[in-house]
Design a protein around this motif. Structure first.
Motif, PDB file in Angstrom:
ATOM      1  N   GLY A  89       7.855  38.809  36.175  1.00 30.50           N
ATOM      2  CA  GLY A  89       7.471  39.290  34.853  1.00 30.50           C
ATOM      3  C   GLY A  89       8.617  40.006  34.161  1.00 30.50           C
ATOM      4  N   LYS A 122       4.326  37.988  28.404  1.00 33.13           N
ATOM      5  CA  LYS A 122       3.388  37.924  29.526  1.00 33.13           C
ATOM      6  C   LYS A 122       3.808  36.772  30.427  1.00 33.13           C
ATOM      7  CE  LYS A 122       0.600  41.100  27.852  1.00 33.13           C
ATOM      8  NZ  LYS A 122       0.613  42.463  28.445  1.00 33.13           N
ATOM      9  N   LEU A 123       3.909  37.022  31.705  1.00 30.66           N
ATOM     10  CA  LEU A 123       4.328  35.955  32.611  1.00 30.66           C
ATOM     11  C   LEU A 123       3.332  34.797  32.593  1.00 30.66           C
ATOM     12  CD1 LEU A 123       6.387  35.059  34.765  1.00 30.66           C
ATOM     13  CD2 LEU A 123       4.887  36.110  36.481  1.00 30.66           C
ATOM     14  N   SER A 124       2.030  35.111  32.570  1.00 30.17           N
ATOM     15  CA  SER A 124       0.998  34.089  32.655  1.00 30.17           C
ATOM     16  C   SER A 124       0.105  34.064  31.425  1.00 30.17           C
ATOM     17  CB  SER A 124       0.123  34.337  33.896  1.00 30.17           C
ATOM     18  OG  SER A 124      -0.974  33.465  33.927  1.00 30.17           O
ATOM     19  N   ARG A 125      -0.241  32.875  31.011  1.00 28.88           N
ATOM     20  CA  ARG A 125      -1.192  32.697  29.904  1.00 28.88           C
ATOM     21  C   ARG A 125      -2.539  33.324  30.231  1.00 28.88           C
ATOM     22  NH1 ARG A 125      -4.855  28.272  28.240  1.00 28.88           N
ATOM     23  NH2 ARG A 125      -4.576  27.777  26.024  1.00 28.88           N
ATOM     24  N   THR A 172      -3.154  35.935  31.881  1.00 26.65           N
ATOM     25  CA  THR A 172      -3.149  37.388  31.778  1.00 26.65           C
ATOM     26  C   THR A 172      -3.741  37.844  30.453  1.00 26.65           C
ATOM     27  OG1 THR A 172      -1.192  37.532  33.193  1.00 26.65           O
ATOM     28  CG2 THR A 172      -1.698  39.454  31.846  1.00 26.65           C
ATOM     29  N   VAL A 173      -3.396  37.138  29.387  1.00 25.31           N
ATOM     30  CA  VAL A 173      -3.865  37.524  28.059  1.00 25.31           C
ATOM     31  C   VAL A 173      -5.379  37.382  27.956  1.00 25.31           C
ATOM     32  CG1 VAL A 173      -3.523  37.191  25.583  1.00 25.31           C
ATOM     33  CG2 VAL A 173      -1.671  36.666  27.171  1.00 25.31           C
ATOM     34  N   CYS A 218      -6.751  43.013  30.267  1.00 23.75           N
ATOM     35  CA  CYS A 218      -5.562  43.088  29.404  1.00 23.75           C
ATOM     36  C   CYS A 218      -5.961  43.673  28.045  1.00 23.75           C
ATOM     37  CB  CYS A 218      -4.946  41.701  29.232  1.00 23.75           C
ATOM     38  SG  CYS A 218      -3.486  41.682  28.167  1.00 23.75           S
ATOM     39  N   TYR A 267       4.268  35.699  23.926  1.00 26.53           N
ATOM     40  CA  TYR A 267       4.844  34.503  24.553  1.00 26.53           C
ATOM     41  C   TYR A 267       4.634  34.597  26.060  1.00 26.53           C
ATOM     42  CZ  TYR A 267       7.205  33.773  20.078  1.00 26.53           C
ATOM     43  OH  TYR A 267       7.478  33.574  18.748  1.00 26.53           O
ATOM     44  N   TYR A 268       4.370  33.451  26.696  1.00 26.32           N
ATOM     45  CA  TYR A 268       4.153  33.411  28.136  1.00 26.32           C
ATOM     46  C   TYR A 268       4.960  32.269  28.747  1.00 26.32           C
ATOM     47  CZ  TYR A 268       0.866  29.675  26.923  1.00 26.32           C
ATOM     48  OH  TYR A 268       0.306  28.522  26.435  1.00 26.32           O
ATOM     49  N   ILE A 318      -0.731  33.219  20.576  1.00 20.26           N
ATOM     50  CA  ILE A 318      -0.313  33.298  21.982  1.00 20.26           C
ATOM     51  C   ILE A 318       0.266  31.940  22.335  1.00 20.26           C
ATOM     52  CG2 ILE A 318      -1.095  33.710  24.338  1.00 20.26           C
ATOM     53  CD1 ILE A 318      -3.539  35.179  22.897  1.00 20.26           C
ATOM     54  N   HIS A 353       3.329  29.344  24.419  1.00 20.94           N
ATOM     55  CA  HIS A 353       4.280  29.129  25.511  1.00 20.94           C
ATOM     56  C   HIS A 353       5.688  29.317  24.970  1.00 20.94           C
ATOM     57  CE1 HIS A 353       6.563  26.899  28.613  1.00 20.94           C
ATOM     58  NE2 HIS A 353       5.597  27.326  29.417  1.00 20.94           N
TER      59      HIS A 353
END
Length: 308
Positions: free
Chosen positions: A182, A226-229, A231-232, A237, A253-254, A269, A271
């Motif tokens: 992250g 955010k490392l992962s989609r 997560t949002v 969160c 951005y992820y 949100i 990529h």
């Protein structure tokens, strides 16, 4: 009256019997290549070798192995893999005059059930998983991955089926790796934003009313990494809930997850790959390659055992 093709194969059976060959156990008399060649001739004419023997008058027409007999042809190893006992399988095929294709078709549901048993054995042997993490399981038993995904859809759903909390499987080491990734993603995103908008346009130290976005571009666009989609979308969160009342424009951005963009409460949100065209326009192709490599690594390492 039998067709010429059947008569020719009946004559072949006569020849083998005259040569004192047990036609119900060809592999005891002929090498595998010759056995396969003979059985293929029967398959083309009768549908199976066994049916040819039935029409000749040697076998009963209900010669089908039981599930128990088929199950004896397979075993679960110590590392929870389902393998074939070739000796038992060959004996069963000979006993019932089965072709390879027929044997595979009959054994498929048995093998699927054995893989489910293997997953169950792995789970029960390692529960409560005090000495191995989810990531460790993936590395130690990679052959179980596709079978867990096919049977349950995802590892998390397997845990749900066993009523086990997912948090039990996230080791400190695994969480540490996710946290490091992250931070790496945040740093790389900062480099990308600077390359696109310029050094002076990107503020990495912005604070406002308790909010600390990762970046603010041109004083108005708040950006969070955010490392992962997923997560949002996690209810835990609070980024959107906390930042949206104060940000004129908020983007997230992820790196890991579907390329399909999201829009939650008016917040884009996306990529990180949506920034690639801007990087290429700026002549920074090396940053595109670097981020692509990073994204691939993240996807690979977290494909099966979810990154928290």
């Amino acid at each position: 009256m039998a067709s010429p093709q059947k008569e020719a194969l009946f004559a072949l059976i006569d020849e083998m019997i005259d040569a004192e060959v047990d036609v119900t156990k060809l592999r005891q008399h002929y090498p595998e290549l010759k056995c396969n060649a003979i059985q293929k001739r029967f398959v083309r004419t009768f549908g199976s070798y066994h049916q040819g023997l039935v029409e000749y008058g040697l076998c009963a027409s209900n010669g089908v192995p039981t599930d128990v007999e088929i199950a004896r042809c397979f075993e679960i190893t110590e590392d929870y893999a389902v393998i074939t006992n070739e000796y038992q399988a060959a004996s069963l095929r000979n006993l019932y005059a089965l072709t390879e294709v027929e044997f595979v078709r009959l054994s498929r549901p048995i093998v699927d059930a054995l893989w489910t048993d293997a997953i169950d054995e792995m789970y029960r042997d390692h529960f409560p998983f005090e000495t191995i993490s989810a990531e460790g399981l993936a590395q130690q038993f990679p052959h179980l991955r596709k079978h867990i995904e096919r049977r349950y859809g995802a590892f998390k759903k397997l845990l749900s089926a066993y009523k086990t909390p997912y948090d039990r499987f996230i080791s400190r080491e695994h969480c540490g790796k996710a946290a490091r990734m992250g931070r790496d993603f945040e740093r790389k995103l900062g480099v990308i934003l600077t390359a696109i908008y310029g050094q002076t346009a990107v503020d990495e130290d912005f604070r406002f009313n308790g909010c600390l976005p990762d970046f603010v571009v041109n004083g108005r666009v708040w950006i969070d990494a955010k490392l992962s989609r997923d997560t949002v979308r996690d209810k835990r969160c609070k980024t959107i809930e906390k930042y949206r009342p104060y940000a004129k424009s908020l983007r997230i951005y992820y790196a890991r997850g579907s390329l399909e963009p999201l829009n939650i409460s008016g917040v884009a949100i996306q990529h990180v790959s949506v920034l690639y065209p801007l990087l290429k326009r700026a002549g920074r192709h090396e940053l595109v390659e670097d981020m692509e490599s990073f994204v691939e690594r993240v996807q690979t390492e977290s494909r099966y055992w979810r990154v928290a």
